[in-house]
Design a protein around this motif. Structure first.
Motif, PDB file in Angstrom:
ATOM      1  N   LEU A  50       9.751   9.344 -11.800  1.00  0.00           N
ATOM      2  CA  LEU A  50       9.285   7.957 -11.780  1.00  0.00           C
ATOM      3  C   LEU A  50       9.786   7.186 -12.992  1.00  0.00           C
ATOM      4  CD1 LEU A  50       5.604   8.417 -10.542  1.00  0.00           C
ATOM      5  CD2 LEU A  50       7.578   7.654  -9.222  1.00  0.00           C
ATOM      6  N   ASP A  51       9.797   7.846 -14.139  1.00  0.00           N
ATOM      7  CA  ASP A  51      10.247   7.191 -15.363  1.00  0.00           C
ATOM      8  C   ASP A  51      11.706   6.778 -15.260  1.00  0.00           C
ATOM      9  OD1 ASP A  51       9.949   6.316 -18.086  1.00  0.00           O
ATOM     10  OD2 ASP A  51      11.036   8.110 -18.714  1.00  0.00           O
ATOM     11  N   LYS A  52      12.531   7.603 -14.640  1.00  0.00           N
ATOM     12  CA  LYS A  52      13.963   7.309 -14.524  1.00  0.00           C
ATOM     13  C   LYS A  52      14.239   6.084 -13.669  1.00  0.00           C
ATOM     14  CE  LYS A  52      15.686  11.971 -15.336  1.00  0.00           C
ATOM     15  NZ  LYS A  52      16.311  13.189 -14.782  1.00  0.00           N
ATOM     16  N   PHE A  53      13.289   5.729 -12.807  1.00  0.00           N
ATOM     17  CA  PHE A  53      13.497   4.587 -11.921  1.00  0.00           C
ATOM     18  C   PHE A  53      12.516   3.444 -12.207  1.00  0.00           C
ATOM     19  CE2 PHE A  53      15.573   8.051  -9.782  1.00  0.00           C
ATOM     20  CZ  PHE A  53      16.723   7.469  -9.293  1.00  0.00           C
ATOM     21  N   GLY A  54      11.939   3.446 -13.392  1.00  0.00           N
ATOM     22  CA  GLY A  54      11.071   2.350 -13.800  1.00  0.00           C
ATOM     23  C   GLY A  54       9.824   2.194 -12.959  1.00  0.00           C
ATOM     24  N   LEU A  55       9.296   3.302 -12.431  1.00  0.00           N
ATOM     25  CA  LEU A  55       8.163   3.236 -11.506  1.00  0.00           C
ATOM     26  C   LEU A  55       6.879   3.832 -12.072  1.00  0.00           C
ATOM     27  CD1 LEU A  55      10.087   4.254  -8.255  1.00  0.00           C
ATOM     28  CD2 LEU A  55       9.278   1.968  -8.853  1.00  0.00           C
ATOM     29  N   LEU A  56       6.878   4.214 -13.334  1.00  0.00           N
ATOM     30  CA  LEU A  56       5.666   4.827 -13.897  1.00  0.00           C
ATOM     31  C   LEU A  56       4.483   3.869 -13.876  1.00  0.00           C
ATOM     32  CD1 LEU A  56       6.590   7.035 -16.995  1.00  0.00           C
ATOM     33  CD2 LEU A  56       5.365   7.717 -14.919  1.00  0.00           C
ATOM     34  N   ASP A  57       4.739   2.598 -14.143  1.00  0.00           N
ATOM     35  CA  ASP A  57       3.645   1.626 -14.208  1.00  0.00           C
ATOM     36  C   ASP A  57       2.998   1.373 -12.853  1.00  0.00           C
ATOM     37  OD1 ASP A  57       4.051   1.369 -16.895  1.00  0.00           O
ATOM     38  OD2 ASP A  57       5.157  -0.524 -16.768  1.00  0.00           O
ATOM     39  N   VAL A  58       3.692   1.737 -11.771  1.00  0.00           N
ATOM     40  CA  VAL A  58       3.142   1.527 -10.430  1.00  0.00           C
ATOM     41  C   VAL A  58       2.914   2.866  -9.724  1.00  0.00           C
ATOM     42  CG1 VAL A  58       4.076  -0.794 -10.134  1.00  0.00           C
ATOM     43  CG2 VAL A  58       5.477   1.187  -9.492  1.00  0.00           C
ATOM     44  N   ALA A  59       2.775   3.926 -10.498  1.00  0.00           N
ATOM     45  CA  ALA A  59       2.680   5.276  -9.924  1.00  0.00           C
ATOM     46  C   ALA A  59       1.530   5.422  -8.946  1.00  0.00           C
ATOM     47  CB  ALA A  59       2.547   6.316 -11.042  1.00  0.00           C
ATOM     48  N   ASP A  60       0.420   4.710  -9.189  1.00  0.00           N
ATOM     49  CA  ASP A  60      -0.747   4.846  -8.323  1.00  0.00           C
ATOM     50  C   ASP A  60      -0.879   3.706  -7.315  1.00  0.00           C
ATOM     51  OD1 ASP A  60      -1.654   7.288  -9.510  1.00  0.00           O
ATOM     52  OD2 ASP A  60      -2.258   6.110 -11.260  1.00  0.00           O
ATOM     53  N   THR A  61       0.139   2.879  -7.207  1.00  0.00           N
ATOM     54  CA  THR A  61       0.174   1.788  -6.240  1.00  0.00           C
ATOM     55  C   THR A  61       0.628   2.321  -4.878  1.00  0.00           C
ATOM     56  OG1 THR A  61       0.742   0.217  -7.984  1.00  0.00           O
ATOM     57  CG2 THR A  61       1.239  -0.446  -5.714  1.00  0.00           C
ATOM     58  N   ARG A  62       0.018   1.798  -3.808  1.00  0.00           N
ATOM     59  CA  ARG A  62       0.502   2.173  -2.473  1.00  0.00           C
ATOM     60  C   ARG A  62       1.930   1.689  -2.295  1.00  0.00           C
ATOM     61  NH1 ARG A  62      -2.623   0.523   2.632  1.00  0.00           N
ATOM     62  NH2 ARG A  62      -2.149  -1.522   1.773  1.00  0.00           N
ATOM     63  N   ALA A  63       2.753   2.508  -1.679  1.00  0.00           N
ATOM     64  CA  ALA A  63       4.164   2.156  -1.516  1.00  0.00           C
ATOM     65  C   ALA A  63       4.338   0.857  -0.745  1.00  0.00           C
ATOM     66  CB  ALA A  63       4.904   3.286  -0.821  1.00  0.00           C
TER      67      ALA A  63
END
Length: 254
Positions: free
Chosen positions: A135-148
């Motif tokens: 997730l960190d490699k694709f800038g998605l850590l901040d939305v890790a718990d967000t529904r896709a």
């Protein structure tokens, strides 16, 4: 080997092509969607595949990953004839693909989506760290718990690239990864492609219509037209080819 065989066989290629096709052809009734394509993708290369709508680009990728079976011809991967192997067998051999339309699990969180490909290969004690790293490699850590389903279009594209690359395939095929993105999102996608290639030594074959994105990532370009390889070379070669400009860049209408 025929398309019905299920075991890969060793085939000396005399070259360092990770992926090779010989005479690859796909017919749908009287329509020839892919016509006698001979493709060579070298290890560590970023190859872009471009061409007008209906040129056969997506059909070719589906043949390569085993979603479709060829009418004629052979596909070689890492020196083996994989023409008759299933999608699953090709994936286990080191191939992965992100399709044109994001196929994320909308009701699951971003974290849960990445868990799905990793759970098959990563031990329980390491999987949480592997998810965080991906997730960190694709800038998605901040939305890790967000529904896709609640992500922006660009974030959904990045999530699917993250899922497709999570197990570090040797060859990653991307079908229009920058489609529908803003300029900034497209720039970030190009950055992610370069990181996969440089930091993880991944070979990439990318279909894309956005010529600016192609300029940003391509080490070499193959142009398809009416199912055939029309031209190959650097992006500079392709953009300066008057026949490519005619059929693809729209200088002359057919």
């Amino acid at each position: 080997m025929t398309a019905g065989q299920s075991e890969a066989t060793e085939t000396p290629t005399g070259e360092d092509a990770l992926l090779r096709t010989d005479g690859l052809t796909k017919r749908f009734g009287g329509l020839v969607a892919v016509d006698d394509v001979n493709l060579r993708i070298q290890r560590g290369e970023i190859r872009c595949l471009i061409g007008p709508n209906g040129a056969g680009k997506s059909t070719l990728l589906k043949l390569l990953v085993g979603q479709l079976s060829p009418s004629e011809g052979h596909i070689y991967y890492d020196g083996r004839d994989i023409t008759g192997l299933s999608q699953h067998e090709r994936a286990r051999g080191g191939m992965s693909m992100k399709f044109q339309v994001p196929a994320v699990y909308g009701d699951l969180s971003v974290r849960q989506n990445v868990h799905i490909p990793l759970q098959r290969e990563v031990g329980r004690g390491r999987i949480d760290a592997a998810i965080e790293e991906t997730l960190d490699k694709f800038g998605l850590l901040d939305v890790a718990d967000t529904r896709a389903t609640d992500l922006s279009h660009g974030q959904q594209q990045w999530l699917e690239i993250a899922m497709a690359s999570a197990l570090e395939p040797e060859l990653l095929l991307l079908d229009e990864p920058a489609a529908g993105m803003s300029i900034r999102e497209t720039e970030k996608t190009a950055e992610y492609v370069h990181r996969l290639n440089e930091d993880r030594d991944m070979t990439l074959l990318v279909i894309e219509h956005d010529i600016d994105f192609v300029r940003a990532i391509a080490q070499s370009v193959t142009v398809l037209h009416r199912g055939e390889v029309f031209a190959e070379g650097t992006i500079e070669d392709i953009e300066n080819d008057p026949e490519v400009r005619r059929i693809y860049l729209g200088e002359v209408r057919e």
